[in-house]
Motif scaffolding. Sequence first.
Motif, PDB file in Angstrom:
ATOM      1  N   MET A   1      -5.216   6.396   8.108  1.00  0.00           N
ATOM      2  CA  MET A   1      -3.941   5.978   8.097  1.00  0.00           C
ATOM      3  C   MET A   1      -3.859   5.263   9.563  1.00  0.00           C
ATOM      4  O   MET A   1      -2.709   4.889   9.714  1.00  0.00           O
ATOM      5  CB  MET A   1      -2.979   7.057   8.110  1.00  0.00           C
ATOM      6  N   SER A   2      -4.619   5.496  10.503  1.00  0.00           N
ATOM      7  CA  SER A   2      -4.678   5.026  11.974  1.00  0.00           C
ATOM      8  C   SER A   2      -5.063   3.551  11.720  1.00  0.00           C
ATOM      9  O   SER A   2      -5.667   3.106  11.351  1.00  0.00           O
ATOM     10  CB  SER A   2      -5.557   5.889  12.895  1.00  0.00           C
ATOM     11  N   LEU A   3      -4.243   2.872  12.777  1.00  0.00           N
ATOM     12  CA  LEU A   3      -4.534   1.431  13.038  1.00  0.00           C
ATOM     13  C   LEU A   3      -5.675   1.458  14.217  1.00  0.00           C
ATOM     14  O   LEU A   3      -5.764  -0.001  14.460  1.00  0.00           O
ATOM     15  CB  LEU A   3      -3.273   0.944  13.070  1.00  0.00           C
ATOM     16  N   LEU A   4      -5.715   2.193  14.857  1.00  0.00           N
ATOM     17  CA  LEU A   4      -6.443   2.385  15.942  1.00  0.00           C
ATOM     18  C   LEU A   4      -8.173   2.005  15.800  1.00  0.00           C
ATOM     19  O   LEU A   4      -8.475   2.224  14.556  1.00  0.00           O
ATOM     20  CB  LEU A   4      -6.355   3.635  16.901  1.00  0.00           C
ATOM     21  N   ASN A   5      -8.772   1.897  16.561  1.00  0.00           N
ATOM     22  CA  ASN A   5     -10.186   1.582  16.541  1.00  0.00           C
ATOM     23  C   ASN A   5     -10.565   0.231  15.710  1.00  0.00           C
ATOM     24  O   ASN A   5     -11.672   0.280  15.253  1.00  0.00           O
ATOM     25  CB  ASN A   5     -10.999   2.812  16.084  1.00  0.00           C
ATOM     26  N   TRP A  30      -0.998   5.619   1.434  1.00  0.00           N
ATOM     27  CA  TRP A  30      -1.282   4.824   0.508  1.00  0.00           C
ATOM     28  C   TRP A  30      -2.705   4.324   0.473  1.00  0.00           C
ATOM     29  O   TRP A  30      -3.455   4.734   1.625  1.00  0.00           O
ATOM     30  CB  TRP A  30      -0.594   3.443   1.196  1.00  0.00           C
ATOM     31  N   PRO A  31      -3.092   3.716  -0.615  1.00  0.00           N
ATOM     32  CA  PRO A  31      -4.696   3.494  -0.612  1.00  0.00           C
ATOM     33  C   PRO A  31      -5.029   2.531   0.456  1.00  0.00           C
ATOM     34  O   PRO A  31      -4.160   1.804   1.069  1.00  0.00           O
ATOM     35  CB  PRO A  31      -4.767   2.705  -1.930  1.00  0.00           C
ATOM     36  N   ALA A  32      -6.382   2.744   0.970  1.00  0.00           N
ATOM     37  CA  ALA A  32      -6.936   2.019   1.927  1.00  0.00           C
ATOM     38  C   ALA A  32      -6.635   0.561   1.598  1.00  0.00           C
ATOM     39  O   ALA A  32      -6.820  -0.173   0.275  1.00  0.00           O
ATOM     40  CB  ALA A  32      -8.364   2.269   2.105  1.00  0.00           C
ATOM     41  N   ALA A  33      -6.241  -0.156   2.633  1.00  0.00           N
ATOM     42  CA  ALA A  33      -6.089  -1.991   2.353  1.00  0.00           C
ATOM     43  C   ALA A  33      -7.352  -2.650   1.969  1.00  0.00           C
ATOM     44  O   ALA A  33      -8.440  -2.123   2.444  1.00  0.00           O
ATOM     45  CB  ALA A  33      -5.718  -2.299   3.636  1.00  0.00           C
ATOM     46  N   PHE A 107       2.763  -2.392   7.281  1.00  0.00           N
ATOM     47  CA  PHE A 107       3.022  -2.683   5.705  1.00  0.00           C
ATOM     48  C   PHE A 107       1.248  -3.065   5.233  1.00  0.00           C
ATOM     49  O   PHE A 107       1.129  -2.859   3.998  1.00  0.00           O
ATOM     50  CB  PHE A 107       3.901  -3.424   5.387  1.00  0.00           C
ATOM     51  N   LEU A 108       0.707  -4.185   5.998  1.00  0.00           N
ATOM     52  CA  LEU A 108      -0.559  -4.634   5.476  1.00  0.00           C
ATOM     53  C   LEU A 108      -1.399  -3.490   5.412  1.00  0.00           C
ATOM     54  O   LEU A 108      -2.283  -3.396   4.654  1.00  0.00           O
ATOM     55  CB  LEU A 108      -0.979  -5.725   6.579  1.00  0.00           C
ATOM     56  N   ASP A 109      -1.409  -2.443   6.162  1.00  0.00           N
ATOM     57  CA  ASP A 109      -2.063  -1.403   6.102  1.00  0.00           C
ATOM     58  C   ASP A 109      -1.984  -0.563   5.060  1.00  0.00           C
ATOM     59  O   ASP A 109      -2.810   0.301   4.526  1.00  0.00           O
ATOM     60  CB  ASP A 109      -2.323  -0.418   7.386  1.00  0.00           C
ATOM     61  N   CYS A 110      -0.836  -0.434   4.468  1.00  0.00           N
ATOM     62  CA  CYS A 110      -0.451   0.083   3.339  1.00  0.00           C
ATOM     63  C   CYS A 110      -0.871  -0.506   2.046  1.00  0.00           C
ATOM     64  O   CYS A 110      -0.471  -0.225   0.776  1.00  0.00           O
ATOM     65  CB  CYS A 110       0.956   0.256   3.072  1.00  0.00           C
ATOM     66  N   ASN A 111      -1.967  -1.549   2.201  1.00  0.00           N
ATOM     67  CA  ASN A 111      -2.398  -2.200   1.053  1.00  0.00           C
ATOM     68  C   ASN A 111      -1.634  -3.230   0.337  1.00  0.00           C
ATOM     69  O   ASN A 111      -1.639  -3.394  -1.110  1.00  0.00           O
ATOM     70  CB  ASN A 111      -3.237  -1.251   0.075  1.00  0.00           C
ATOM     71  N   PHE A 112      -0.470  -3.689   0.993  1.00  0.00           N
ATOM     72  CA  PHE A 112       0.485  -4.732   0.190  1.00  0.00           C
ATOM     73  C   PHE A 112      -0.049  -6.277   0.436  1.00  0.00           C
ATOM     74  O   PHE A 112      -0.696  -6.302   1.816  1.00  0.00           O
ATOM     75  CB  PHE A 112       1.798  -4.526   0.785  1.00  0.00           C
ATOM     76  N   GLU A 113      -0.001  -6.828  -0.486  1.00  0.00           N
ATOM     77  CA  GLU A 113      -0.293  -8.276  -0.234  1.00  0.00           C
ATOM     78  C   GLU A 113       0.481  -8.866   0.845  1.00  0.00           C
ATOM     79  O   GLU A 113       1.847  -8.485   0.966  1.00  0.00           O
ATOM     80  CB  GLU A 113      -0.162  -9.104  -1.571  1.00  0.00           C
ATOM     81  N   GLY A 295       0.985   0.828  -9.472  1.00  0.00           N
ATOM     82  CA  GLY A 295       0.850   2.384  -9.418  1.00  0.00           C
ATOM     83  C   GLY A 295       2.134   3.012  -9.455  1.00  0.00           C
ATOM     84  O   GLY A 295       3.329   2.230  -9.114  1.00  0.00           O
ATOM     85  N   LEU A 296       2.140   4.257  -9.444  1.00  0.00           N
ATOM     86  CA  LEU A 296       3.657   5.013  -9.435  1.00  0.00           C
ATOM     87  C   LEU A 296       4.632   4.967  -8.444  1.00  0.00           C
ATOM     88  O   LEU A 296       5.607   5.103  -8.295  1.00  0.00           O
ATOM     89  CB  LEU A 296       3.247   6.391 -10.058  1.00  0.00           C
ATOM     90  N   ALA A 297       3.531   4.933  -7.213  1.00  0.00           N
ATOM     91  CA  ALA A 297       4.236   5.241  -5.830  1.00  0.00           C
ATOM     92  C   ALA A 297       4.844   3.886  -5.515  1.00  0.00           C
ATOM     93  O   ALA A 297       6.251   3.854  -5.106  1.00  0.00           O
ATOM     94  CB  ALA A 297       3.452   5.285  -4.823  1.00  0.00           C
ATOM     95  N   ARG A 298       4.549   2.787  -5.749  1.00  0.00           N
ATOM     96  CA  ARG A 298       5.376   1.613  -5.806  1.00  0.00           C
ATOM     97  C   ARG A 298       6.442   1.537  -6.708  1.00  0.00           C
ATOM     98  O   ARG A 298       7.527   0.906  -6.406  1.00  0.00           O
ATOM     99  CB  ARG A 298       4.159   0.436  -5.840  1.00  0.00           C
TER     100      ARG A 298
END
Length: 360
Positions: A1-5, A30-33, A107-113, A295-298
Amino acid sequence: MSLLNREVFWPPADELIEVAERIRARLGEWPAAAMRWRICLTAPEAPKADDLIVLTESHDADAGRFADSGAAVLDAREGRVTLHRGDERFALEGERSDDWLAALAAFLDCNFEPHDALTLALAWRAGDENKADAWPVDFATFPRVADLPPAPEGGFPACPDRLGLYPVLPSADWVERVLDLDVRTAQLRRKTTDTADLKREIARSVEAGRRHDAQLFINDHWREAIAAGAYGVHLGQEDVQTADLNAIAKAGLRLGLSTHGYYEMLRALHFEPSYLALGAVFPTTTKVMPTKPQGLARLRRYVQLLSGRVPLVAIGGIDAKVMPDVLATGVGSAAVVRAVTEAPDTAAAVSSLQQMFAGK
């Protein structure tokens, strides 16, 4: 879930990445982007396919100069934000918080287009990360889709807020059979190039709907639906460009529109439809889908945003096994195909599915 590295912003922007990290930490798992986007705050000399280039200055060149690289471009000038990606263009208008670029990265990291991540980012407000539920759910903060034609004057007639079990059926025989089982919402999705066959099937289905006082929708074929006096029509996003929505509204037909994410929901709502279909929730083999499964979460988040604003129908890969989980999101209707048409015992399958809606 980290944006670092990894390189999230270019050139590196420590303050932005810190805010993006705080926002991302509050958005949940959320699933990996699928793609690791790099948000370019200035145009790189050699853009790449996973670059999202932000243009903010009036002297910046036209977005088209990056097309050959495959990069996406965000034109954030003149009071609107327009995403250019290949031949597609997504224009949004509305207020922007100071954190909108950090929210976009989250939100991009949450795998949204990108167009859906952008929609959410523009709905984000500074300080939202301090709320018990940080996800954008206040419709008033969401942007507007720009450059759309006017909605039909007078709008479309309303349909029940909870449409219940909604079988999508291939023929008039199936429509008659299912409506005889006390189903009150159905759709005829007739795949044929035979005009005479199409008219006969629609006429029979519409008549069956009248006999049963049911909500019978016709998929795609709006001209024939008008001629037959159907209850309503169901159209895809692409059909909004070609169908005569004014003619459909003038004829008094209800309109259902397919959507596949936040941007398309906002675009569809502009036309004030009678209901929105949200999908595809799960993988489906009944038609080629333009987007990955939601998916159900969305779905749960979509319902949270739109419930009470417009009737909602979940669609795509739904069967008896997953129906309880779908209904637990609060959606008032679920469309099914193979769960009815491929059931060994149609009557038993319909009865079982209907019972799941009892008390919902």
